[in-house]
Scaffold this active site. Sequence first.
Site, PDB file in Angstrom:
ATOM      1  N   ARG A  99      23.102  45.194 -42.047  1.00 22.34           N
ATOM      2  CA  ARG A  99      23.952  44.749 -43.154  1.00 22.34           C
ATOM      3  C   ARG A  99      25.421  44.911 -42.795  1.00 22.34           C
ATOM      4  NH1 ARG A  99      21.177  48.275 -47.774  1.00 22.34           N
ATOM      5  NH2 ARG A  99      19.697  48.883 -46.162  1.00 22.34           N
TER       6      ARG A  99
ATOM      7  N   ILE B 273      20.488  58.904 -38.904  1.00 21.04           N
ATOM      8  CA  ILE B 273      21.619  58.960 -37.971  1.00 21.04           C
ATOM      9  C   ILE B 273      22.433  60.228 -38.208  1.00 21.04           C
ATOM     10  CG2 ILE B 273      23.771  57.841 -37.278  1.00 21.04           C
ATOM     11  CD1 ILE B 273      22.490  55.157 -38.042  1.00 21.04           C
ATOM     12  N   GLY B 274      22.727  60.508 -39.469  1.00 18.64           N
ATOM     13  CA  GLY B 274      23.551  61.670 -39.803  1.00 18.64           C
ATOM     14  C   GLY B 274      22.935  62.983 -39.381  1.00 18.64           C
TER      15      GLY B 274
ATOM     16  N   LEU C  32      23.672  58.545 -43.506  1.00 15.15           N
ATOM     17  CA  LEU C  32      23.739  57.534 -42.442  1.00 15.15           C
ATOM     18  C   LEU C  32      22.337  57.270 -41.908  1.00 15.15           C
ATOM     19  CD1 LEU C  32      26.843  58.830 -40.431  1.00 15.15           C
ATOM     20  CD2 LEU C  32      26.786  57.221 -42.357  1.00 15.15           C
TER      21      LEU C  32
ATOM     22  N   ASN D 269       6.747  54.776 -52.846  1.00 12.31           N
ATOM     23  CA  ASN D 269       7.961  53.973 -52.665  1.00 12.31           C
ATOM     24  C   ASN D 269       7.492  52.580 -52.264  1.00 12.31           C
ATOM     25  OD1 ASN D 269      10.333  52.734 -51.912  1.00 12.31           O
ATOM     26  ND2 ASN D 269      10.966  54.317 -50.468  1.00 12.31           N
TER      27      ASN D 269
ATOM     28  N   ARG E  19       9.660  55.867 -56.638  1.00 11.00           N
ATOM     29  CA  ARG E  19      11.061  55.583 -56.337  1.00 11.00           C
ATOM     30  C   ARG E  19      11.345  54.151 -56.784  1.00 11.00           C
ATOM     31  NH1 ARG E  19      13.741  52.963 -51.167  1.00 11.00           N
ATOM     32  NH2 ARG E  19      15.922  53.237 -51.710  1.00 11.00           N
TER      33      ARG E  19
ATOM     34  N   GLU F  17      14.153  63.137 -49.989  1.00 11.20           N
ATOM     35  CA  GLU F  17      14.126  62.377 -51.234  1.00 11.20           C
ATOM     36  C   GLU F  17      12.778  62.479 -51.936  1.00 11.20           C
ATOM     37  OE1 GLU F  17      16.608  58.531 -50.776  1.00 11.20           O
ATOM     38  OE2 GLU F  17      16.028  59.079 -48.733  1.00 11.20           O
TER      39      GLU F  17
ATOM     40  N   HIS G 299      21.039  55.399 -52.876  1.00 14.12           N
ATOM     41  CA  HIS G 299      20.770  56.654 -52.154  1.00 14.12           C
ATOM     42  C   HIS G 299      21.005  57.877 -53.045  1.00 14.12           C
ATOM     43  CE1 HIS G 299      21.772  54.412 -48.165  1.00 14.12           C
ATOM     44  NE2 HIS G 299      20.454  54.451 -48.334  1.00 14.12           N
TER      45      HIS G 299
END
Length: 397
Positions: free
Chosen positions: A240, A330-331, A208, A10, A90, A385, A179
């Site tokens: 952002r 976060i999620g 998140l 990546n 990626r 991912e 994503h």
Amino acid sequence: MSNKNVLVINSGSSSLKFAVIDSESGEALVSGLGECFGLPEATIAWKFNGEKTEQAITAPDNHHQEAINRIVKLMEELSLKETIVAVGHRIVHGGEKFTSTVRIDDAVLAEIESISDLAPLHNPAGAKGIKAAMEAYPSLPQFAVFDTAFHQTMPKKAFTGSISHELYDEYRIRRYGFHGTSHYFVSQEAAKVIGKSVEESNFITVHLGNGASVCAIANGKSVDTSMGFTPQAGLMMGTRCGDLDPGVIEFLLKKGWTQEKVFETLYKKSGFLGVSGLTSDARGILEAMAEGHEGATLAFQVFTYRVAKYIASYLVPLNALDAVIFTGGIGENALDIRREILENLSLLGFTEDKAGNEAARFGAAGQIGESALLGAKVLVIPTNEEFVIAKESVERI
């Protein structure tokens, strides 16, 4: 050791993440990060068997190439070289050209570079990583896996902007979404959890992290997503701003702000950082909020409110809902943020399973709530991912 390992790369504008992934188990045999490219303090670090090693990168002109060369040498030192069957890259933006993973050749590389204006910070860096890896591993097949590909199933009414059609015809300005590998992976895993085929499942996936997005998935396919033409749109994020009245940009320009200052502010000084005036990290926000910091409290409230609004709105493109799925840094970990989001969705029947919410953290999946009204579960599923990139690559050899 599997002989179906994939070197996943990546490549960013000033960094390069890498991992060797077992394409059958998803295990990362080694993972690392090169950062501060272009600066004297450029380094590359990796973890193997729980131990971290860091080295300086000293090449004066091409830190990407030196990082790849160091990775190649590392693969030999760790006796992994002969187990690697492919290199998976990626790539952030595939435009409308790439709707799935593709094997890289000169034509594909040229196409990735040709749409760099859609992702000027990302695609040129991705191309650098491809070129360096092709030079280092000329005999290995190399594949491009696109963040945008999963969302190419969105209907026109979802991806079309309410602007002059000439802007689409000439510049392909539309909603692309990002994503994609994360939304795809957790939807596949969630289908297993609920005991249905993914083609019969309907989800709202909520990624998140420092970057954040929501996706509506109908019968296994993306039908809408919160990020847009760029990864700036949609939710409030670490730095952002997310959705913003474009008139604000005109207003600031008329006030004498330079274009550079405007976009530097919107991309790098907004979100959690901008609202709190403190930090872009959700952990810091939660800690400061517990100490009574007003800016952190407001940032928490704005973030969770906006996520809940997007989740609620994504019932519109779905005929049914099997689960809401939280993922991303976060999620997967911030139970207070998940709790507040569910509280904001109480009118839709969502309730928290407090014990489940406490348990589903730090790599653990689980159910953290439900909506009896909608017949939907609320799940936490850690994303992977790199595993998607590895599997997609192996399947196309």
